[in-house]
Design a protein around this motif. Structure first.
Motif, PDB file in Angstrom:
ATOM      1  N   GLY A 154       0.816  -1.210   0.000  1.00 37.52           N
ATOM      2  CA  GLY A 154       0.000   0.000   0.000  1.00 37.52           C
ATOM      3  C   GLY A 154       0.850   1.259   0.000  1.00 37.52           C
ATOM      4  N   MET A 155       1.918   1.279   0.800  1.00 39.96           N
ATOM      5  CA  MET A 155       2.796   2.454   0.840  1.00 39.96           C
ATOM      6  C   MET A 155       3.517   2.642  -0.490  1.00 39.96           C
ATOM      7  SD  MET A 155       4.449   2.583   4.678  1.00 39.96           S
ATOM      8  CE  MET A 155       5.478   1.140   4.424  1.00 39.96           C
ATOM      9  N   PHE A 185      14.257   1.175   8.012  1.00 35.55           N
ATOM     10  CA  PHE A 185      12.990   0.863   7.356  1.00 35.55           C
ATOM     11  C   PHE A 185      12.376   2.122   6.753  1.00 35.55           C
ATOM     12  CE2 PHE A 185       8.346   0.789   7.619  1.00 35.55           C
ATOM     13  CZ  PHE A 185       8.053  -0.303   6.814  1.00 35.55           C
ATOM     14  N   TYR A 186      12.351   3.214   7.508  1.00 33.90           N
ATOM     15  CA  TYR A 186      11.783   4.457   6.980  1.00 33.90           C
ATOM     16  C   TYR A 186      12.595   4.957   5.789  1.00 33.90           C
ATOM     17  CZ  TYR A 186       9.569   4.364  11.609  1.00 33.90           C
ATOM     18  OH  TYR A 186       8.881   3.989  12.737  1.00 33.90           O
ATOM     19  N   ARG A 187      13.907   4.890   5.899  1.00 32.68           N
ATOM     20  CA  ARG A 187      14.758   5.328   4.793  1.00 32.68           C
ATOM     21  C   ARG A 187      14.516   4.476   3.560  1.00 32.68           C
ATOM     22  NH1 ARG A 187      18.580   4.082   1.807  1.00 32.68           N
ATOM     23  NH2 ARG A 187      18.692   2.013   2.759  1.00 32.68           N
ATOM     24  N   GLN A 188      14.471   3.175   3.726  1.00 29.90           N
ATOM     25  CA  GLN A 188      14.300   2.245   2.614  1.00 29.90           C
ATOM     26  C   GLN A 188      13.007   2.493   1.853  1.00 29.90           C
ATOM     27  OE1 GLN A 188      14.294  -1.850   3.860  1.00 29.90           O
ATOM     28  NE2 GLN A 188      13.700  -2.625   1.860  1.00 29.90           N
ATOM     29  N   HIS A 189      11.969   2.904   2.578  1.00 26.55           N
ATOM     30  CA  HIS A 189      10.660   3.083   1.943  1.00 26.55           C
ATOM     31  C   HIS A 189      10.325   4.549   1.682  1.00 26.55           C
ATOM     32  CE1 HIS A 189       9.614  -1.157   2.078  1.00 26.55           C
ATOM     33  NE2 HIS A 189      10.146  -1.192   3.272  1.00 26.55           N
ATOM     34  N   GLY A 190      11.322   5.413   1.750  1.00 22.12           N
ATOM     35  CA  GLY A 190      11.120   6.806   1.374  1.00 22.12           C
ATOM     36  C   GLY A 190      10.214   7.578   2.297  1.00 22.12           C
TER      37      GLY A 190
END
Length: 391
Positions: A154-155, A185-190
């Motif tokens: 979804g993200m 995790f936050y960095r990886q998913h922008g």
């Protein structure tokens, strides 16, 4: 002659929290909502009456936000919200800007949702607790399966569609040891904006993995490390850190701003059957040995202003105000906080007329201490530019 007591100021309205349905398609173990298996839906008639009352109430003084919450809003289709927004706009004869915000578990985001979000400039928050080994420990389907993979899908769809979103992650006893993994995790998913909700004690969720005196130091270590990470290679806007920094720099300027959670009718929460409450949004739908419940009226029959004059409303407000005054008199953090969240006081301490809570220690005091220490020892650095923070 003594002056007559003045009536408390009501509002103005900041947040209108609407429960489109109590149903949620997943079953998080730390959820406080008591009726998340119910598939009831708010009707067009209730919505129409609600919006009519809101704009006729004299509580609308400035732009406010409608938060579609208290269940998983995306289990209802976008066309439901198209009609709901249309109803609101027809009653908004004042021409006040009204923003719409959805906090979703992210598992139901698809192309139709993306089209709706873009067409109405809806603000989206996704609830995700970081990498799968943390997220799937608590956020599972009713059959016990993890939901992480579907949330990430979804993200990623939101990102491909160019839709900005923030995330809210629940901090549990398990996640406090993994600030680096969460940041990665936050960095990886922008993801550029995040808020951390400590696992709370509310309603049917009567225990938290953060109970106990050791949690304070663990939370301090978490935010101390996360502060450094958030100012690093992938800058993150962190609701708690940015809020604490702003509060510290403003604390000497004036009396602490009165939180909308302790201001009567600054928040109005309405459930799918038209029952309404105020103060902390989480109160609506919860039961109380002392007050029975926290319902102050129904939009079908009661005005908000009239509800605020009832004995029940006045009693709860007086108890909340008494607790705030005790905080003012006893708590060194009061100038940074303003008196605490009523729902946490009631469900942790058994009374609104009380002071410190676990929620306060971990989500307010610990973060303030981290930022103050960094400012005092000269290790504070500029954080990511301010963005609209998660609710």
């Amino acid at each position: 002659m003594d002056a007559l007591p003045t009536e408390p100021e009501l509002g103005p309205l900041d947040l209108l929290v609407i429960q489109p349905t109590p149903f949620c398609n997943i079953d998080c173990s730390y959820c406080y909502l008591p009726d998340r298996q119910s598939k009831k839906q708010i009707t067009r008639e209730v919505l129409n009456t609600l919006f009519e009352r809101v704009f006729a109430s004299d509580l609308v003084k400035h732009p406010f936000t409608v938060v579609w919450h208290a269940g998983e809003p995306c289990v209802l289709p976008p066309r439901f919200y198209e009609e709901a927004i249309g109803l609101l706009e027809r009653h908004n004869t004042l021409g006040v800007r009204v923003d719409h915000s959805f906090q979703t578990n992210g598992t139901l985001i698809d192309g139709d949702w993306c089209a709706f979000i873009k067409s109405h400039n809806v603000r989206i928050g996704v609830s995700v607790d970081g990498p799968a080994f943390l997220h799937d420990r608590f956020r599972r389907t009713r059959g016990g399966r993890g939901t992480h993979a579907r949330v990430v899908e979804g993200m990623e769809l939101l990102r491909r569609e160019g839709i900005p979103f923030h995330v809210i992650s629940v901090l549990t006893g398990a996640s406090l040891d993994y600030p680096d993994e969460l940041y990665e995790f936050y960095r990886q998913h922008g993801i550029s904006s995040v808020g951390f909700n400590v696992e709370e004690i509310e309603g049917p969720h009567q225990h938290s993995s953060l109970e106990g005196s050791a949690s304070y130091e663990r939370v301090v270590r978490f935010f101390d490390r996360f502060y450094d990470l958030a100012a690093g290679e992938w800058p993150l806007h962190v609701r708690e850190l940015h809020g604490a920094t702003a509060t510290i720099f403003c604390a000497g300027d004036a009396t602490p701003a009165r939180s909308h959670e302790i201001t009567p009718l600054a928040i109005i929460s309405v459930d799918c059957e038209g029952r309404f409450s105020s103060f902390s949004p989480e109160l609506l739908g919860l039961k109380s040995a002392q007050y029975g419940d926290f319902e102050f009226g129904r939009v079908q029959t009661d005005s908000f202003i009239a509800a605020a004059q009832t004995d029940k409303f006045r009693t709860i407000q007086a108890d909340i105000d008494a607790g705030v005054e005790k905080c003012r008199q006893t708590c060194p953090y009061f100038k940074y906080c303003g008196g605490g969240a009523p729902v946490n006081k009631y469900f942790e301490n058994g009374s609104f007329d009380s002071t410190e809570t676990m929620f306060c220690r971990l989500s307010k005091q610990a973060v303030i201490d981290v930022v103050l220490t960094k400012l005092e020892n000269g290790t504070a650095v500029p954080l990511a530019p301010a963005t609209p923070s998660p609710l």
